[in-house]
Motif scaffolding. Structure first.
Motif, PDB file in Angstrom:
ATOM      1  N   ARG A  86       0.804  -1.227   0.000  1.00 44.71           N
ATOM      2  CA  ARG A  86       0.000   0.000   0.000  1.00 44.71           C
ATOM      3  C   ARG A  86       0.834   1.274   0.000  1.00 44.71           C
ATOM      4  O   ARG A  86       0.637   2.179  -0.806  1.00 44.71           O
ATOM      5  N   GLU A  87       1.793   1.348   0.958  1.00 45.91           N
ATOM      6  CA  GLU A  87       2.565   2.582   1.102  1.00 45.91           C
ATOM      7  C   GLU A  87       3.414   2.865  -0.127  1.00 45.91           C
ATOM      8  O   GLU A  87       3.506   3.982  -0.595  1.00 45.91           O
ATOM      9  N   LYS A  88       4.033   1.791  -0.640  1.00 49.15           N
ATOM     10  CA  LYS A  88       4.896   1.971  -1.815  1.00 49.15           C
ATOM     11  C   LYS A  88       4.058   2.449  -2.998  1.00 49.15           C
ATOM     12  O   LYS A  88       4.463   3.348  -3.731  1.00 49.15           O
ATOM     13  N   PHE A  89       2.883   1.853  -3.172  1.00 46.86           N
ATOM     14  CA  PHE A  89       2.016   2.261  -4.279  1.00 46.86           C
ATOM     15  C   PHE A  89       1.670   3.737  -4.164  1.00 46.86           C
ATOM     16  O   PHE A  89       1.707   4.469  -5.136  1.00 46.86           O
ATOM     17  N   SER A  90       1.326   4.186  -2.955  1.00 46.22           N
ATOM     18  CA  SER A  90       0.889   5.577  -2.840  1.00 46.22           C
ATOM     19  C   SER A  90       2.077   6.518  -3.024  1.00 46.22           C
ATOM     20  O   SER A  90       1.937   7.604  -3.554  1.00 46.22           O
ATOM     21  N   GLU A  91       3.273   6.070  -2.609  1.00 44.95           N
ATOM     22  CA  GLU A  91       4.454   6.894  -2.844  1.00 44.95           C
ATOM     23  C   GLU A  91       4.714   7.066  -4.338  1.00 44.95           C
ATOM     24  O   GLU A  91       5.183   8.101  -4.791  1.00 44.95           O
ATOM     25  N   LEU A  92       4.400   6.004  -5.086  1.00 40.85           N
ATOM     26  CA  LEU A  92       4.633   6.039  -6.526  1.00 40.85           C
ATOM     27  C   LEU A  92       3.527   6.788  -7.268  1.00 40.85           C
ATOM     28  O   LEU A  92       3.572   6.928  -8.486  1.00 40.85           O
ATOM     29  N   GLY A  93       2.520   7.235  -6.513  1.00 39.75           N
ATOM     30  CA  GLY A  93       1.449   8.018  -7.114  1.00 39.75           C
ATOM     31  C   GLY A  93       0.558   7.221  -8.041  1.00 39.75           C
ATOM     32  O   GLY A  93      -0.070   7.777  -8.939  1.00 39.75           O
ATOM     33  N   LEU A  94       0.501   5.905  -7.842  1.00 40.58           N
ATOM     34  CA  LEU A  94      -0.334   5.077  -8.708  1.00 40.58           C
ATOM     35  C   LEU A  94      -1.771   5.057  -8.181  1.00 40.58           C
ATOM     36  O   LEU A  94      -1.997   5.131  -6.978  1.00 40.58           O
ATOM     37  N   THR A  95      -2.744   4.992  -9.099  1.00 42.15           N
ATOM     38  CA  THR A  95      -4.124   4.799  -8.687  1.00 42.15           C
ATOM     39  C   THR A  95      -4.338   3.299  -8.543  1.00 42.15           C
ATOM     40  O   THR A  95      -4.359   2.569  -9.524  1.00 42.15           O
ATOM     41  N   VAL A  96      -4.434   2.851  -7.301  1.00 41.97           N
ATOM     42  CA  VAL A  96      -4.537   1.416  -7.063  1.00 41.97           C
ATOM     43  C   VAL A  96      -5.887   1.101  -6.421  1.00 41.97           C
ATOM     44  O   VAL A  96      -6.265   1.722  -5.433  1.00 41.97           O
ATOM     45  N   VAL A  97      -6.618   0.182  -7.011  1.00 45.73           N
ATOM     46  CA  VAL A  97      -7.866  -0.290  -6.425  1.00 45.73           C
ATOM     47  C   VAL A  97      -7.642  -1.734  -5.980  1.00 45.73           C
ATOM     48  O   VAL A  97      -7.176  -2.562  -6.754  1.00 45.73           O
ATOM     49  N   TYR A  98      -7.945  -1.988  -4.708  1.00 45.81           N
ATOM     50  CA  TYR A  98      -7.818  -3.352  -4.203  1.00 45.81           C
ATOM     51  C   TYR A  98      -9.138  -4.095  -4.365  1.00 45.81           C
ATOM     52  O   TYR A  98     -10.190  -3.566  -4.013  1.00 45.81           O
ATOM     53  N   VAL A  99      -9.066  -5.313  -4.914  1.00 44.42           N
ATOM     54  CA  VAL A  99     -10.233  -6.194  -4.916  1.00 44.42           C
ATOM     55  C   VAL A  99      -9.829  -7.456  -4.155  1.00 44.42           C
ATOM     56  O   VAL A  99      -8.660  -7.636  -3.822  1.00 44.42           O
ATOM     57  N   THR A 112       7.222   9.808 -15.531  1.00 48.23           N
ATOM     58  CA  THR A 112       7.493   8.395 -15.275  1.00 48.23           C
ATOM     59  C   THR A 112       8.945   8.201 -14.878  1.00 48.23           C
ATOM     60  O   THR A 112       9.267   7.469 -13.944  1.00 48.23           O
ATOM     61  N   LEU A 113       9.801   8.903 -15.597  1.00 49.24           N
ATOM     62  CA  LEU A 113      11.233   8.834 -15.281  1.00 49.24           C
ATOM     63  C   LEU A 113      11.480   9.285 -13.851  1.00 49.24           C
ATOM     64  O   LEU A 113      12.183   8.639 -13.086  1.00 49.24           O
ATOM     65  N   ILE A 114      10.859  10.410 -13.506  1.00 45.95           N
ATOM     66  CA  ILE A 114      11.022  10.948 -12.155  1.00 45.95           C
ATOM     67  C   ILE A 114      10.575   9.918 -11.140  1.00 45.95           C
ATOM     68  O   ILE A 114      11.244   9.656 -10.146  1.00 45.95           O
ATOM     69  N   ASN A 115       9.429   9.298 -11.445  1.00 47.10           N
ATOM     70  CA  ASN A 115       8.894   8.294 -10.539  1.00 47.10           C
ATOM     71  C   ASN A 115       9.879   7.142 -10.346  1.00 47.10           C
ATOM     72  O   ASN A 115      10.160   6.718  -9.229  1.00 47.10           O
ATOM     73  N   ILE A 116      10.407   6.649 -11.452  1.00 46.12           N
ATOM     74  CA  ILE A 116      11.327   5.505 -11.373  1.00 46.12           C
ATOM     75  C   ILE A 116      12.616   5.898 -10.660  1.00 46.12           C
ATOM     76  O   ILE A 116      13.108   5.180  -9.794  1.00 46.12           O
ATOM     77  N   VAL A 117      13.138   7.062 -10.994  1.00 45.95           N
ATOM     78  CA  VAL A 117      14.423   7.444 -10.418  1.00 45.95           C
ATOM     79  C   VAL A 117      14.275   7.950  -8.981  1.00 45.95           C
ATOM     80  O   VAL A 117      14.943   7.473  -8.075  1.00 45.95           O
ATOM     81  N   TYR A 118      13.330   8.888  -8.763  1.00 48.82           N
ATOM     82  CA  TYR A 118      13.200   9.494  -7.429  1.00 48.82           C
ATOM     83  C   TYR A 118      12.532   8.576  -6.415  1.00 48.82           C
ATOM     84  O   TYR A 118      12.849   8.599  -5.245  1.00 48.82           O
TER      85      TYR A 118
END
Lengths: 376, 345
Positions: free
Chosen positions: A158-171, B59-65
């Motif tokens: 969860r935390e890693k996904f939100s750090e990566l700014g991804l829109t994640v939906v859990y099913v 995307t690059l920023i995401n992968i690198v940072y």
């Protein structure tokens, strides 16, 4: 002492610079502001539309907010067109809803519908790593606007996904343990894409088909059959699926009694436990070739399990390939799984199984065991 | 200029040369590390990323940072933490075979963490609380080892044997508890048994940076005192240091540095053994030089180990290999070699 202070300062500066760099990734903030601006303009457009046509109630389709299987409010800013599925069950659900065209990444184990395998080999769908350990870099690289994850294997990310700014939906995905779970997954995915009607039709059809199997069992007044489910060959230990698992649900609906159901989740049974329950049917769910399946049957016939009714009557089945997949994977193919299990448990009602990926103990082997038991 | 003065100047020159060389090497390793990953983001893209801001660059920023940079920095800071912890422990025990993992500190820290999370699951949400708990665990384990070592004679070998006993006890316990945490609370915990950098968050890196800078500075300030206690308590007293205070303070610092690294990345062994030895081989046993060199070398060694992990995991397509496994494979033969030379003599 002088040297040490200078060195400390220099190193401190080097390290400090690195940290400052990390803490303020300026461009990231810039991109988020841009998307927010877009959102604002979208809503203002839709308000204009509603004021012009006052009588018709036009509701803007996006952004919409859904509640995922973890109970989180997830905002979907626009219709997703680049979807990543992190489990085989989710991939099947997306395709069943006709959303396959939006899928750009799947986990390594996703293999149904066959189209997925083909597209992955052609490089049109990206393999984003194993079910238990997705490759974050691959996911980020293909720029998905929706990632569908599983409450079983992926909750810890969860935390890693939100750090990566991804829109994640859990099913529930692979962690679904009943028909209701599978249907609520399908419903949630449909809601995101505004295709609730499609989901309703799928649900009705699945419920209808499973209902008819249940009615058939009721009308014939069959008694429950004691089943031992083994996950993998017995040489790995007697691993089985207890209550709260999808397999347990399938066995229950198909007119069986799962002898592991007194335990919860995935558990290792003792030989003593199994002999005490004395199952009438043994079903082994595993990956492998028909040859390996036959070897597993031989293994069971020469093990302590040979004392069970299942072996004495020759009711030992090994499920490989797709037969294995539909049993362990809570997917829209749940009807197929229930049908298969119903045939295995009640062939007198539904007829013998005739699938290439279901291997049954041969009658010769059974008679051989009967003889040795007699001699012994 | 007399001989001693000349010798001192020589050494100082050598130290700064080595320091400069290692800094350059570390910089290159850092850039190289940012280059390693499963996506097709290479050095060229990273460099253009810094100059332009095209559409794909988010995307690059995401992968690198968010993926490669936190991981690289975490590897470096944890390397610093473990190396300095090794220097401190070796000075305190006056034993060049001592190391936070071998003396049970790491396993003790992990055991207490697991125990605390089982009792109060919500504690896992706060890295600070978890670190404090693991610090207590590390301190208790270290005290146990020292007490046991005293009881069986207090020799160099008895310290290692005592450490072995404590490590065995705590690692068994932590494996058992980690299994409970993972299966009952659905938290990624088993991964900590063999150390991994695959789940580093940005927030972790900030904490690692603060603790390693503080730890490094304190160790450097203590360098002279550490030198003094190596030559015996009387020597230290003559120089005006209280050996007991120095020892207690250094032990606590070592336990703190170890426990923070364990709380974030799990058990990564042998860095605290290899690195101080390498430093001493280069520059001699003066801690004023050994501490900074160890910090740089620690960052370098763990970063290179992690680069190896990423390349191997990608090449073999078997998922993430724990970095703790790599450092153990590197460290165990080195430990055996040290046993041969130090204990036999």
């Amino acid at each position: 002492m002088k040297i040490s202070i200078i060195v400390a300062l220099i190193l401190g500066l080097i390290i400090g610079a690195g940290v400052v760099n990390l803490v303020s990734p300026g461009s990231v903030t810039v991109t988020t502001t841009v998307t927010q601006n877009q959102k604002v303009s979208e809503t203002s457009v839709s308000t204009v539309v509603t004021t012009i046509m006052e009588t018709t109630t036009i509701k803007p389709e996006y952004p919409l907010t859904v509640v995922d299987a973890l109970g989180r409010m997830i905002e979907i800013s626009k219709k997703p067109v680049r979807v990543v599925s992190l489990s085989p069950a989710i991939t099947e659900e997306l395709y069943a809803l006709g959303l396959g065209k939006y899928v750009v990444g799947v986990d390594s184990f996703s293999d149904y519908p066959p189209e997925v395998v083909k597209l992955r080999n052609e490089g049109k769908i990206v393999d984003v790593g194993g079910y238990w350990q997705p490759n974050f870099e691959k996911i980020v690289e293909i720029e998905p606007d929706l990632v569908v994850a599983d409450t079983g294997a992926h909750i810890k990310f969860r935390e890693k996904f939100s750090e990566l700014g991804l829109t994640v939906v859990y099913v529930k995905g692979g962690a679904a343990s009943s028909l209701e779970d599978v249907l609520s997954d399908i419903g949630l995915l449909a809601q995101i894409f505004h295709i609730e009607e499609v989901a309703k039709n799928i649900s009705l059809k699945i419920k209808e088909q499973i209902g008819s199997i249940e009615r058939e069992l009721l009308s014939k007044n069959v008694s429950k059959v004691k089943v031992l489910i083994l996950l993998g060959p017995p040489s790995w230990g007697y691993w089985s699926a207890g209550s709260g698992t999808f397999i347990n649900y399938v066995v229950k609906v198909s007119g069986g009694y799962n002898i592991a159901s007194k335990y919860h989740g995935w558990i290792k049974l003792s030989a003593e436990d199994i002999l005490l329950e004395n199952p009438d049917v043994i079903v082994v769910s595993m990956m492998g070739s028909p040859g390996e399946a036959k070897k597993v049957i031989d293994e069971i016939f020469s093990s302590e399990l040979s004392q069970t009714n299942a072996v004495k009557k020759g009711n030992v089945y090994v499920l490989i390939g797709d037969a294995n997949n539909i049993l362990v994977r809570p997917s829209p193919r749940i009807v197929e799984a229930v049908k298969l299990m119903a045939q295995i448990l009640h062939s007198e009602v539904f007829g013998e199984v005739s699938r290439e990926d279901v291997i049954k103990a041969s009658p010769q082997l059974t008679s051989l065991v009967a003889q040795t038991v007699y001699v012994g | 200029m007399d001989y001693a003065e000349k010798y001192f100047q020589e050494k100082k020159r050598k130290f700064f040369l080595v320091l400069a060389f290692l800094s350059v090497l570390l910089t290159f390793t850092f850039i190289f590390s940012l280059n390693i990953g499963s996506s097709n983001v290479g050095l060229l893209e990273i460099l253009t990323l810094m100059s332009t801001s095209s559409k794909t660059s988010s995307t690059l920023i995401n992968i690198v940072y968010n993926l490669r940079l936190p991981r690289t920095l975490a590897a470096m800071f944890i390397g610093v933490l473990l190396a300095i912890s090794g220097v401190l422990i070796q000075s305190v025990t006056r034993n060049s075979l001592a190391e936070p993992f071998l003396l049970g500190l790491s396993s003790g820290a992990l055991t207490f963490m697991a125990l605390a999370i089982i009792i109060v699951p919500s504690i896992a949400l706060s890295l600070h609380y978890v670190s404090v708990i693991s610090f207590i665990g590390a301190l208790i384990a270290f005290t146990l080892t020292l007490t046991l070592s005293e009881a069986i004679g207090g020799s160099a070998t008895s310290l290692i044997l005592a450490g072995l006993a404590v490590t065995a006890g705590f690692s068994g316990l932590s494996s058992f508890l980690a299994f409970i945490v993972q299966s009952k609370l659905n938290m990624p915990f088993l991964i900590l048994l063999l150390g991994s950098l695959s789940q580093i968050l940005r927030g972790h890196v900030v904490m690692l940076a603060l603790v390693s800078i503080a730890g490094f500075t304190l160790a450097l300030i203590m360098a002279k005192r550490l030198n003094a206690i190596i030559y015996g308590d009387e020597h230290a007293l003559q120089l005006g240091y209280n050996p007991k205070t120095v020892r207690i303070f250094a032990s606590m610092l070592a336990a703190l540095l170890t426990s923070v690294s364990v709380a974030i990345a799990g058990i990564i062994g042998f860095i605290g053994l290899i690195v101080p030895h390498m430093s001493r081989l280069i520059i001699g046993s003066d801690n004023r030089y050994v501490v900074p060199l160890s910090a740089l070398l620690g960052a370098l060694v763990l970063c290179v180990s992690d680069i190896f992990v990423r390349i191997a995991s990608e090449g073999l397509a078997i998922g993430e290999i724990p970095v703790g496994a790599v450092t153990s494979v590197l460290g165990a033969p080195f430990f055996a070699y040290l046993l041969l030379t130090k204990v036999k003599a």
